[in-house]
Design a protein around this motif. Structure first.
Motif, PDB file in Angstrom:
ATOM      1  N   GLY A  19      -3.425  10.240  -7.295  1.00 30.27           N
ATOM      2  CA  GLY A  19      -4.826  10.153  -6.937  1.00 30.27           C
ATOM      3  C   GLY A  19      -4.998   9.667  -5.515  1.00 30.27           C
ATOM      4  O   GLY A  19      -4.060   9.159  -4.889  1.00 30.27           O
ATOM      5  N   THR A  20      -6.216   9.767  -4.991  1.00 36.76           N
ATOM      6  CA  THR A  20      -6.471   9.402  -3.598  1.00 36.76           C
ATOM      7  C   THR A  20      -7.405   8.211  -3.450  1.00 36.76           C
ATOM      8  O   THR A  20      -7.802   7.885  -2.329  1.00 36.76           O
ATOM      9  CB  THR A  20      -7.054  10.611  -2.837  1.00 36.76           C
ATOM     10  OG1 THR A  20      -8.286  11.019  -3.457  1.00 36.76           O
ATOM     11  CG2 THR A  20      -6.072  11.773  -2.838  1.00 36.76           C
ATOM     12  N   ARG A 219      -9.575  20.604  -0.372  1.00 36.80           N
ATOM     13  CA  ARG A 219      -9.836  19.317   0.284  1.00 36.80           C
ATOM     14  C   ARG A 219      -9.080  18.196  -0.406  1.00 36.80           C
ATOM     15  O   ARG A 219      -8.531  17.289   0.241  1.00 36.80           O
ATOM     16  CB  ARG A 219     -11.332  19.025   0.287  1.00 36.80           C
ATOM     17  CG  ARG A 219     -12.136  19.854   1.281  1.00 36.80           C
ATOM     18  CD  ARG A 219     -13.525  19.277   1.481  1.00 36.80           C
ATOM     19  NE  ARG A 219     -14.294  19.255   0.253  1.00 36.80           N
ATOM     20  CZ  ARG A 219     -15.057  20.262  -0.166  1.00 36.80           C
ATOM     21  NH1 ARG A 219     -15.131  21.386   0.557  1.00 36.80           N
ATOM     22  NH2 ARG A 219     -15.748  20.171  -1.289  1.00 36.80           N
ATOM     23  N   THR A 220      -9.056  18.228  -1.739  1.00 32.56           N
ATOM     24  CA  THR A 220      -8.329  17.192  -2.467  1.00 32.56           C
ATOM     25  C   THR A 220      -6.845  17.252  -2.161  1.00 32.56           C
ATOM     26  O   THR A 220      -6.198  16.218  -1.975  1.00 32.56           O
ATOM     27  CB  THR A 220      -8.555  17.354  -3.986  1.00 32.56           C
ATOM     28  OG1 THR A 220      -9.944  17.149  -4.271  1.00 32.56           O
ATOM     29  CG2 THR A 220      -7.739  16.331  -4.770  1.00 32.56           C
ATOM     30  N   GLN A 224      -4.412  14.371  -0.664  1.00 26.25           N
ATOM     31  CA  GLN A 224      -3.148  13.968  -1.276  1.00 26.25           C
ATOM     32  C   GLN A 224      -2.015  13.995  -0.261  1.00 26.25           C
ATOM     33  O   GLN A 224      -1.176  13.082  -0.234  1.00 26.25           O
ATOM     34  CB  GLN A 224      -2.822  14.881  -2.456  1.00 26.25           C
ATOM     35  CG  GLN A 224      -3.700  14.649  -3.677  1.00 26.25           C
ATOM     36  CD  GLN A 224      -3.380  15.631  -4.784  1.00 26.25           C
ATOM     37  OE1 GLN A 224      -3.435  16.846  -4.585  1.00 26.25           O
ATOM     38  NE2 GLN A 224      -3.032  15.120  -5.952  1.00 26.25           N
ATOM     39  N   LEU A 225      -1.983  15.005   0.592  1.00 24.73           N
ATOM     40  CA  LEU A 225      -0.932  15.072   1.602  1.00 24.73           C
ATOM     41  C   LEU A 225      -1.008  13.875   2.545  1.00 24.73           C
ATOM     42  O   LEU A 225       0.028  13.289   2.907  1.00 24.73           O
ATOM     43  CB  LEU A 225      -1.039  16.378   2.387  1.00 24.73           C
ATOM     44  CG  LEU A 225      -0.661  17.664   1.635  1.00 24.73           C
ATOM     45  CD1 LEU A 225      -0.868  18.875   2.544  1.00 24.73           C
ATOM     46  CD2 LEU A 225       0.770  17.607   1.126  1.00 24.73           C
ATOM     47  N   ARG A 226      -2.220  13.492   2.936  1.00 21.34           N
ATOM     48  CA  ARG A 226      -2.367  12.313   3.803  1.00 21.34           C
ATOM     49  C   ARG A 226      -1.916  11.057   3.070  1.00 21.34           C
ATOM     50  O   ARG A 226      -1.273  10.181   3.666  1.00 21.34           O
ATOM     51  CB  ARG A 226      -3.823  12.182   4.275  1.00 21.34           C
ATOM     52  CG  ARG A 226      -4.242  13.270   5.250  1.00 21.34           C
ATOM     53  CD  ARG A 226      -5.549  12.915   5.933  1.00 21.34           C
ATOM     54  NE  ARG A 226      -6.679  12.918   5.021  1.00 21.34           N
ATOM     55  CZ  ARG A 226      -7.425  13.998   4.758  1.00 21.34           C
ATOM     56  NH1 ARG A 226      -7.136  15.170   5.337  1.00 21.34           N
ATOM     57  NH2 ARG A 226      -8.447  13.927   3.928  1.00 21.34           N
ATOM     58  N   ARG A 233       5.301   6.165   4.905  1.00 15.12           N
ATOM     59  CA  ARG A 233       5.317   5.252   6.053  1.00 15.12           C
ATOM     60  C   ARG A 233       5.371   3.799   5.592  1.00 15.12           C
ATOM     61  O   ARG A 233       6.176   3.000   6.072  1.00 15.12           O
ATOM     62  CB  ARG A 233       4.069   5.478   6.901  1.00 15.12           C
ATOM     63  CG  ARG A 233       3.946   4.570   8.125  1.00 15.12           C
ATOM     64  CD  ARG A 233       2.506   4.518   8.601  1.00 15.12           C
ATOM     65  NE  ARG A 233       1.642   3.900   7.594  1.00 15.12           N
ATOM     66  CZ  ARG A 233       0.311   4.088   7.524  1.00 15.12           C
ATOM     67  NH1 ARG A 233      -0.277   4.919   8.363  1.00 15.12           N
ATOM     68  NH2 ARG A 233      -0.400   3.471   6.599  1.00 15.12           N
ATOM     69  N   ASP A 234       4.502   3.443   4.625  1.00 15.15           N
ATOM     70  CA  ASP A 234       4.452   2.059   4.171  1.00 15.15           C
ATOM     71  C   ASP A 234       5.712   1.660   3.418  1.00 15.15           C
ATOM     72  O   ASP A 234       6.177   0.520   3.513  1.00 15.15           O
ATOM     73  CB  ASP A 234       3.223   1.837   3.288  1.00 15.15           C
ATOM     74  CG  ASP A 234       1.921   1.937   4.062  1.00 15.15           C
ATOM     75  OD1 ASP A 234       1.976   1.910   5.313  1.00 15.15           O
ATOM     76  OD2 ASP A 234       0.855   2.052   3.430  1.00 15.15           O
ATOM     77  N   GLY A 235       6.272   2.607   2.647  1.00 20.03           N
ATOM     78  CA  GLY A 235       7.510   2.313   1.947  1.00 20.03           C
ATOM     79  C   GLY A 235       8.662   2.082   2.905  1.00 20.03           C
ATOM     80  O   GLY A 235       9.444   1.131   2.731  1.00 20.03           O
ATOM     81  N   MET A 236       8.750   2.914   3.922  1.00 25.32           N
ATOM     82  CA  MET A 236       9.804   2.744   4.930  1.00 25.32           C
ATOM     83  C   MET A 236       9.615   1.435   5.702  1.00 25.32           C
ATOM     84  O   MET A 236      10.583   0.705   5.956  1.00 25.32           O
ATOM     85  CB  MET A 236       9.796   3.931   5.889  1.00 25.32           C
ATOM     86  CG  MET A 236      10.855   3.838   6.984  1.00 25.32           C
ATOM     87  SD  MET A 236      12.547   3.832   6.306  1.00 25.32           S
ATOM     88  CE  MET A 236      12.657   5.540   5.729  1.00 25.32           C
ATOM     89  N   ARG A 237       8.388   1.117   6.062  1.00 27.70           N
ATOM     90  CA  ARG A 237       8.116  -0.119   6.805  1.00 27.70           C
ATOM     91  C   ARG A 237       8.563  -1.345   6.013  1.00 27.70           C
ATOM     92  O   ARG A 237       9.193  -2.259   6.539  1.00 27.70           O
ATOM     93  CB  ARG A 237       6.625  -0.223   7.113  1.00 27.70           C
ATOM     94  CG  ARG A 237       6.223  -1.482   7.887  1.00 27.70           C
ATOM     95  CD  ARG A 237       4.717  -1.520   8.098  1.00 27.70           C
ATOM     96  NE  ARG A 237       4.330  -2.692   8.845  1.00 27.70           N
ATOM     97  CZ  ARG A 237       4.143  -3.906   8.327  1.00 27.70           C
ATOM     98  NH1 ARG A 237       4.345  -4.090   7.021  1.00 27.70           N
ATOM     99  NH2 ARG A 237       3.797  -4.928   9.089  1.00 27.70           N
TER     100      ARG A 237
END
Length: 281
Positions: A19-20, A219-220, A224-226, A233-237
């Motif tokens: 989900g977004t 659009r959904t 989801q891609l974003r 990014r957050d997991g790698m950080r």
């Protein structure tokens, strides 16, 4: 009190899966923008956000109830596990998964069924389960109205199948974005989650809704891609900094590794929220 039927949407996804929107956003949207009486957060293979949503809705005194759900991947297709308290192990047979849901007092409903796609339960195995002498392996209902690209072409077939086999019918949005919540809904006698549970078991539900336009689904997918990019990014950080954080699972404490719902953080957040779900002045 009005004698209108209750309304439920029992297939909503949060940031915890694909989900977004986070839990607080979902609750605010349902409270202010829909007439739903019951919702279920049904993320893929997890129930942490659903449990957080139920606790947060109760703490805030919202006008609707939250049911803990999970969309379980079985070898026979996706299955909604509703009214559960423990996660259901994925990748087992449809038969054993339904039995496991019933073992903990839950309700089992095949999601977007009869679509010729590996993630959807098919007519032949469903008929075999319904003919089985063991009632623990019988599905409790069928998601006959799913507004997505998967559900639309086979809507009429699902409706006929449910009628032929005396299954409860459910309309669910399968929402992955806020504006999709309530696109399909289930009506039932009463207003509470317990009223809904009994109505499903007694086959006294009705499914309603509108199918999504293709543009809305595109659009959904872009959202989801974003989201997936932010997650990576957050997991790698978090791994690089080793600071115990990671991607956002959409509830207080959900950025911690491992993610865990933190009621102390919830309490701090509620200090600035009024009873209608809005920020206090």
């Amino acid at each position: 009190m009005s004698d209108r039927l209750g309304r439920a949407d029992l297939h909503i996804h949060s940031l915890a899966s694909d989900g977004t929107a986070g839990v607080a956003e979902i609750l605010d949207h349902v409270q202010s923008r829909t007439g739903l009486d019951v919702i279920a957060i049904a993320d893929h293979e997890r129930i942490d956000a659903a449990i957080a949503a139920r606790t947060m809705a109760r703490a805030r005194g919202l006008r609707f109830e939250v049911v803990v759900g999970e969309e379980v991947t079985t070898r026979g297709g996706h299955l909604l596990a509703l009214f559960i308290e423990e996660p259901v192990r994925p990748l087992r047979s449809l038969r054993s998964t339904i039995a496991a849901i019933h073992d903990q007092g839950g309700i089992a409903v095949p999601a977007h069924p009869l679509v010729p796609y590996p993630l959807c339960a098919q007519a032949r195995p469903l008929r075999a389960l319904l003919a089985d002498d063991d009632p623990l392996v019988h599905p409790d209902g069928l998601e006959t109205f799913n507004p997505t690209a998967l559900g639309r072409p086979f809507h009429a077939q699902a409706v006929r199948f449910a009628a032929e086999h005396d299954l409860a019918v459910l309309g669910n949005s399968d929402a992955h974005a806020l504006d999709a919540i309530g696109a399909c809904w289930t009506t039932f006698p009463g207003r509470t989650a317990e009223d809904l549970r009994l109505a499903i078991l007694e086959r006294r539900t009705h499914a309603h809704g509108e199918f999504h336009a293709t543009s809305g689904q595109v659009r959904t997918f872009a959202r989801q891609l974003r989201k997936y990019g932010r997650d990576a990014r957050d997991g790698m950080r978090g791994r690089v900094l080793r600071d115990g954080t990671g991607r956002d699972h959409g509830y207080p404490g959900g950025r911690r590794r491992p993610p865990r719902f933190d009621e102390q953080l919830l309490g701090a957040n509620l200090a600035g929220v009024d009873g209608d779900g809005g920020a206090s002045a």
